[in-house]
Write an enzyme that holds these catalytic residues in place. Structure first.
Site, PDB file in Angstrom:
ATOM      1  N   PHE A 150       0.811  -1.227   0.000  1.00  0.00           N
ATOM      2  CA  PHE A 150       0.000   0.000   0.000  1.00  0.00           C
ATOM      3  C   PHE A 150       0.837   1.268   0.000  1.00  0.00           C
ATOM      4  O   PHE A 150       0.365   2.326  -0.396  1.00  0.00           O
ATOM      5  CB  PHE A 150      -0.939   0.008   1.228  1.00  0.00           C
ATOM      6  CG  PHE A 150      -0.266   0.460   2.508  1.00  0.00           C
ATOM      7  CD1 PHE A 150      -0.119   1.819   2.787  1.00  0.00           C
ATOM      8  CD2 PHE A 150       0.250  -0.446   3.411  1.00  0.00           C
ATOM      9  CE1 PHE A 150       0.520   2.245   3.954  1.00  0.00           C
ATOM     10  CE2 PHE A 150       0.886  -0.033   4.572  1.00  0.00           C
ATOM     11  CZ  PHE A 150       1.019   1.318   4.840  1.00  0.00           C
ATOM     12  N   LYS A 174      -1.242  -7.257  -9.105  1.00  0.00           N
ATOM     13  CA  LYS A 174      -2.206  -7.309  -7.993  1.00  0.00           C
ATOM     14  C   LYS A 174      -1.744  -6.230  -7.013  1.00  0.00           C
ATOM     15  O   LYS A 174      -0.887  -6.459  -6.175  1.00  0.00           O
ATOM     16  CB  LYS A 174      -2.175  -8.689  -7.335  1.00  0.00           C
ATOM     17  CG  LYS A 174      -3.458  -9.116  -6.627  1.00  0.00           C
ATOM     18  CD  LYS A 174      -3.957  -8.168  -5.570  1.00  0.00           C
ATOM     19  CE  LYS A 174      -3.229  -8.291  -4.255  1.00  0.00           C
ATOM     20  NZ  LYS A 174      -3.604  -7.258  -3.259  1.00  0.00           N
ATOM     21  N   GLU A 177      -4.954  -3.658  -1.985  1.00  0.00           N
ATOM     22  CA  GLU A 177      -6.403  -3.417  -1.961  1.00  0.00           C
ATOM     23  C   GLU A 177      -6.736  -2.153  -1.168  1.00  0.00           C
ATOM     24  O   GLU A 177      -7.872  -1.685  -1.203  1.00  0.00           O
ATOM     25  CB  GLU A 177      -7.134  -4.646  -1.370  1.00  0.00           C
ATOM     26  CG  GLU A 177      -6.849  -4.942   0.106  1.00  0.00           C
ATOM     27  CD  GLU A 177      -5.523  -5.669   0.375  1.00  0.00           C
ATOM     28  OE1 GLU A 177      -4.635  -5.656  -0.490  1.00  0.00           O
ATOM     29  OE2 GLU A 177      -5.373  -6.222   1.486  1.00  0.00           O
ATOM     30  N   SER A 227       5.491  -6.803   3.285  1.00  0.00           N
ATOM     31  CA  SER A 227       6.059  -7.069   4.608  1.00  0.00           C
ATOM     32  C   SER A 227       6.845  -8.389   4.606  1.00  0.00           C
ATOM     33  O   SER A 227       6.620  -9.259   3.760  1.00  0.00           O
ATOM     34  CB  SER A 227       4.928  -7.133   5.634  1.00  0.00           C
ATOM     35  OG  SER A 227       4.036  -8.173   5.286  1.00  0.00           O
ATOM     36  N   CYS A 282       9.523   1.833   3.347  1.00  0.00           N
ATOM     37  CA  CYS A 282      10.450   0.737   3.652  1.00  0.00           C
ATOM     38  C   CYS A 282      11.862   1.256   3.807  1.00  0.00           C
ATOM     39  O   CYS A 282      12.727   0.552   4.311  1.00  0.00           O
ATOM     40  CB  CYS A 282      10.409  -0.308   2.551  1.00  0.00           C
ATOM     41  SG  CYS A 282      11.053   0.324   1.012  1.00  0.00           S
ATOM     42  N   GLU A 383       9.306  -3.838  12.917  1.00  0.00           N
ATOM     43  CA  GLU A 383       9.139  -2.730  11.971  1.00  0.00           C
ATOM     44  C   GLU A 383       7.817  -2.058  12.350  1.00  0.00           C
ATOM     45  O   GLU A 383       6.746  -2.629  12.136  1.00  0.00           O
ATOM     46  CB  GLU A 383       9.069  -3.248  10.540  1.00  0.00           C
ATOM     47  CG  GLU A 383       8.880  -2.130   9.535  1.00  0.00           C
ATOM     48  CD  GLU A 383       8.616  -2.606   8.105  1.00  0.00           C
ATOM     49  OE1 GLU A 383       7.934  -3.620   7.923  1.00  0.00           O
ATOM     50  OE2 GLU A 383       9.104  -1.938   7.181  1.00  0.00           O
TER      51      GLU A 383
HETATM   52  P1  NAD Z   1       1.666  -6.547   3.035  1.00  0.00           P
HETATM   53  O1  NAD Z   1       2.727  -7.576   3.069  1.00  0.00           O
HETATM   54  O2  NAD Z   1       0.584  -6.595   4.050  1.00  0.00           O
HETATM   55  O3  NAD Z   1       0.902  -6.575   1.608  1.00  0.00           O
HETATM   56  C1  NAD Z   1       1.619  -6.579   0.400  1.00  0.00           C
HETATM   57  C2  NAD Z   1       0.783  -7.287  -0.672  1.00  0.00           C
HETATM   58  O4  NAD Z   1       0.561  -8.632  -0.267  1.00  0.00           O
HETATM   59  C3  NAD Z   1      -0.596  -6.653  -0.870  1.00  0.00           C
HETATM   60  O5  NAD Z   1      -0.883  -6.651  -2.249  1.00  0.00           O
HETATM   61  C4  NAD Z   1      -1.520  -7.582  -0.100  1.00  0.00           C
HETATM   62  O6  NAD Z   1      -2.821  -7.650  -0.644  1.00  0.00           O
HETATM   63  C5  NAD Z   1      -0.830  -8.928  -0.213  1.00  0.00           C
HETATM   64  N1  NAD Z   1      -1.068  -9.785   0.967  1.00  0.00           N
HETATM   65  C6  NAD Z   1      -1.264  -9.377   2.242  1.00  0.00           C
HETATM   66  N2  NAD Z   1      -1.445 -10.437   3.045  1.00  0.00           N
HETATM   67  C7  NAD Z   1      -1.362 -11.540   2.274  1.00  0.00           C
HETATM   68  C8  NAD Z   1      -1.454 -12.940   2.532  1.00  0.00           C
HETATM   69  N3  NAD Z   1      -1.662 -13.413   3.758  1.00  0.00           N
HETATM   70  N4  NAD Z   1      -1.316 -13.792   1.500  1.00  0.00           N
HETATM   71  C9  NAD Z   1      -1.084 -13.324   0.251  1.00  0.00           C
HETATM   72  N5  NAD Z   1      -0.997 -12.001  -0.047  1.00  0.00           N
HETATM   73  C10 NAD Z   1      -1.118 -11.121   0.941  1.00  0.00           C
HETATM   74  O7  NAD Z   1       2.404  -5.125   3.050  1.00  0.00           O
HETATM   75  P2  NAD Z   1       1.755  -3.681   3.156  1.00  0.00           P
HETATM   76  O8  NAD Z   1       1.251  -3.472   4.539  1.00  0.00           O
HETATM   77  O9  NAD Z   1       0.847  -3.424   2.013  1.00  0.00           O
HETATM   78  O10 NAD Z   1       3.057  -2.769   2.913  1.00  0.00           O
HETATM   79  C11 NAD Z   1       3.935  -2.398   3.923  1.00  0.00           C
HETATM   80  C12 NAD Z   1       5.115  -3.337   4.006  1.00  0.00           C
HETATM   81  O11 NAD Z   1       5.790  -3.397   2.766  1.00  0.00           O
HETATM   82  C13 NAD Z   1       6.169  -2.886   5.014  1.00  0.00           C
HETATM   83  O12 NAD Z   1       6.636  -4.004   5.700  1.00  0.00           O
HETATM   84  C14 NAD Z   1       7.254  -2.289   4.148  1.00  0.00           C
HETATM   85  O13 NAD Z   1       8.551  -2.284   4.707  1.00  0.00           O
HETATM   86  C15 NAD Z   1       7.184  -3.180   2.961  1.00  0.00           C
HETATM   87  N6  NAD Z   1       7.783  -2.552   1.798  1.00  0.00           N
HETATM   88  C16 NAD Z   1       9.006  -3.006   1.399  1.00  0.00           C
HETATM   89  C17 NAD Z   1       9.631  -2.403   0.332  1.00  0.00           C
HETATM   90  C18 NAD Z   1      10.982  -2.870  -0.132  1.00  0.00           C
HETATM   91  O14 NAD Z   1      11.408  -2.432  -1.169  1.00  0.00           O
HETATM   92  N7  NAD Z   1      11.662  -3.749   0.577  1.00  0.00           N
HETATM   93  C19 NAD Z   1       9.003  -1.337  -0.342  1.00  0.00           C
HETATM   94  C20 NAD Z   1       7.742  -0.918   0.085  1.00  0.00           C
HETATM   95  C21 NAD Z   1       7.143  -1.543   1.166  1.00  0.00           C
END
Ligand code: NAD
Length: 500
Positions: A150, A174, A177, A227, A282, A383
């Site tokens: 997000f 994808k 959401e 994450s 991140c 984090e």
């Molecule tokens: P998230 O992991 O909750 O979601 C990321 C994606 O995975 C979304 O599209 C979500 O719909 C999907 N998802 C969530 N739960 C899932 C599950 N159980 N099974 C399958 N798919 C699932 O992350 P977020 O809260 O949207 O974003 C924040 C996180 O992203 C932070 O931890 C941040 O550090 C990380 N991030 C990392 C980078 C990087 O380059 N390393 C860059 C941006 C964000």
């Protein structure tokens, strides 16, 4: 009336057929403004089928055809920066200038993709043996998928698909959401630029959609950013299903401040990098390690600056920091601050309970600054992904580096010093994928690659840069002999071929 965000499949809007929708909230007001369709397995299959069909021609298209479309897309993206930034602010909450910044950094990757001709140049060795030449070429994979977080609803998808499609692949995205509209706008612009139907598709949704992409036999590679627990799951599951996968995870980025550093510059950098985008980056600095005697003075300088940050709706040009993405996330961030004192932290600034007049239902939290944070405290271990900066103390450079290297994360890190020798040592000794020297958020430019170490990235490839081209293509090596009519017949030789 509530807006509806639908999928984008085969070059057009595809209304949600599953009957399942998720809410999209304006974080500054707390109001549900939009509902987003959640894809069923059948809808994901339809998007993959559209991408597979499009690959038959796109995979064969010339570099000139692909790059001319990407140049047009670049111009359109540039012209629609403001509109995309407004969509981001409305659904993510970050301030408009910050949203414009993410579009600008995404554009850098489109620049790179426009020059894919150079990246995809093969290699040729002539006369490796008598009248034998060898060439190495790289070819696309087919249908590839991107799953994005997000916090950068425009930039992170832009890290992926421009390079993927420039290399001749077709793409299924994808997006998160929580803020899905920027991805759909980008799909419309790609179509306007002349991208053939089906080359870029968007399916919205949750685990159902993600899991189908991870197991679908026609998806050849998966790029994920999000994450750490989900990154680990994506890497394990997609790998088990035989896919190439890069999965970028979460972070705890440290800034090491040596005693000789310019403390004003270090405090400016720490505040900008810790509280920008409300800490939902991140690459945010979430831990400052103060070395030697500078700790008290540095904390005071950070506090003075942090207290002046203007918090308010992202649409107000006076706001420097907006709200958090959801109420639940705001409450989770607040819980780390609430528990900090009991864990041995000194709470210098407590941002919990903060609200903005006239926007009381927004997901607000103020600035928090924790000093003398023990490494065992949850506020340090996790984090937090909010505007909470931890300061830790170390006696020496070596102690500071050991502390940083003990973290399970290894995304970005920075050193602040005037000592070139120490900075050079830090570059070599620190266990992180991206290092800043007097630069707090060292997000690499498009033509270098982005990626962390340890629990911040699962897989072998960083994202974009040369690694991006490599990830979205596979190698082929061709060995050619054109015999001369004057050559004597080679005859049968069952020995292993040798070059001579
Ligand atoms: P998230 O992991 O909750 O979601 C990321 C994606 O995975 C979304 O599209 C979500 O719909 C999907 N998802 C969530 N739960 C899932 C599950 N159980 N099974 C399958 N798919 C699932 O992350 P977020 O809260 O949207 O974003 C924040 C996180 O992203 C932070 O931890 C941040 O550090 C990380 N991030 C990392 C980078 C990087 O380059 N390393 C860059 C941006 C964000």
């Amino acid at each position: 009336m509530t807006n509806i965000v639908n999928h984008w499949i085969g070059g057009k809007t595809a209304e949600g057929a599953s009957g399942t929708y998720g809410p999209v909230t304006n974080p500054a007001t707390g109001e549900v403004t939009t509902k987003v369709a959640f894809a069923s397995v059948d809808e994901v299959d339809a998007a993959v089928a559209a991408a597979k069909e499009a690959y038959l021609t796109w995979g064969q298209s010339s570099l000139a055809q692909r790059t001319s479309i990407l140049f047009k897309f670049r111009a359109l993206l540039d012209a629609h920066r403001d509109e995309i930034a407004e969509l981001i602010t409305a659904e993510h909450g970050k301030v408009h200038s910050d949203a414009l910044g993410e579009v600008a950094r995404g554009l850098e990757i489109v620049d790179l993709a426009c020059g894919i001709t150079v990246q995809l140049k093969g290699e040729l060795s002539t006369q490796v043996a008598t009248r034998v030449d060898v060439s190495s070429i790289r070819q696309p994979l087919g249908v590839v998928a991107g799953i994005t977080p997000f916090n950068f609803p425009a930039m992170v998808p832009l890290w992926m698909f421009p390079i993927a499609i420039a290399c001749g692949n077709t793409f299924v995205l994808k997006p998160s959401e929580k803020d899905p509209s920027a991805a759909v706008k980008v799909a419309e612009l790609l179509s306007e630029a002349g991208l053939p139907d089906g080359v870029f598709n968007v399916v919205h949704g949750d685990k159902v959609a993600v899991d189908r992409l991870l197991e679908h036999p026609d998806v050849k590679a998966v790029s994920f950013v999000g994450s750490t627990p989900i990154a680990r799951y994506i890497h394990t599951t997609a790998s088990a299903n035989g896919k190439r996968v890069q999965a970028l995870g979460g972070a705890k980025n440290h800034m090491l401040v040596l005693p000789d550093a310019d403390l004003d510059a270090a405090a400016d950098a720490a505040v900008s990098a810790a509280y920008g985008s409300a800490g939902e980056r991140c690459m945010a600095i979430s831990a400052v390690v103060a070395v030697g005697a500078v700790g008290d003075e540095l904390v005071e300088k950070i506090r003075e600056r942090a207290e002046k940050i203007k918090i308010g709706p992202g649409t107000d040009p006076a706001s420097e920091m907006g709200p958090l993405i959801t109420k639940a996330h705001r409450d989770k961030v607040a819980s780390y601050v609430a528990g900090a004192a009991a864990e041995g932290c000194e709470v210098v600034l407590d941002g919990t309970g903060y609200t903005v007049d006239g926007h009381e239902d927004g997901h607000w939290i103020g600035i928090s600054l924790l000093d003398r944070v023990p490494t065992g405290a949850k506020a340090y271990q996790d984090e937090i992904f909010g505007p909470v900066l931890c300061v830790l103390r170390a006696e020496t450079y070596e102690e500071g580096v050991a502390l940083i290297n003990a973290s399970p994360f290894g995304n970005g890190t920075a050193i602040f010093t005037r000592d070139g020798g120490a900075a050079r040592r830090f570059q070599l000794e620190i266990e992180a994928g991206m290092v800043g020297v007097n630069v707090p958020i060292p997000v690499p430019v498009g033509y270098h690659s982005f990626g962390g170490w340890k629990d911040s990235l699962f897989g072998d490839h960083h994202i974009y840069g040369n690694d991006g081209t490599h990830f979205y293509t596979r190698g082929k090596v061709v060995t050619t002999r054109w015999p001369d009519p004057a050559d004597a017949p080679a005859g049968v030789d069952l020995g292993f071929p040798r070059n001579h």
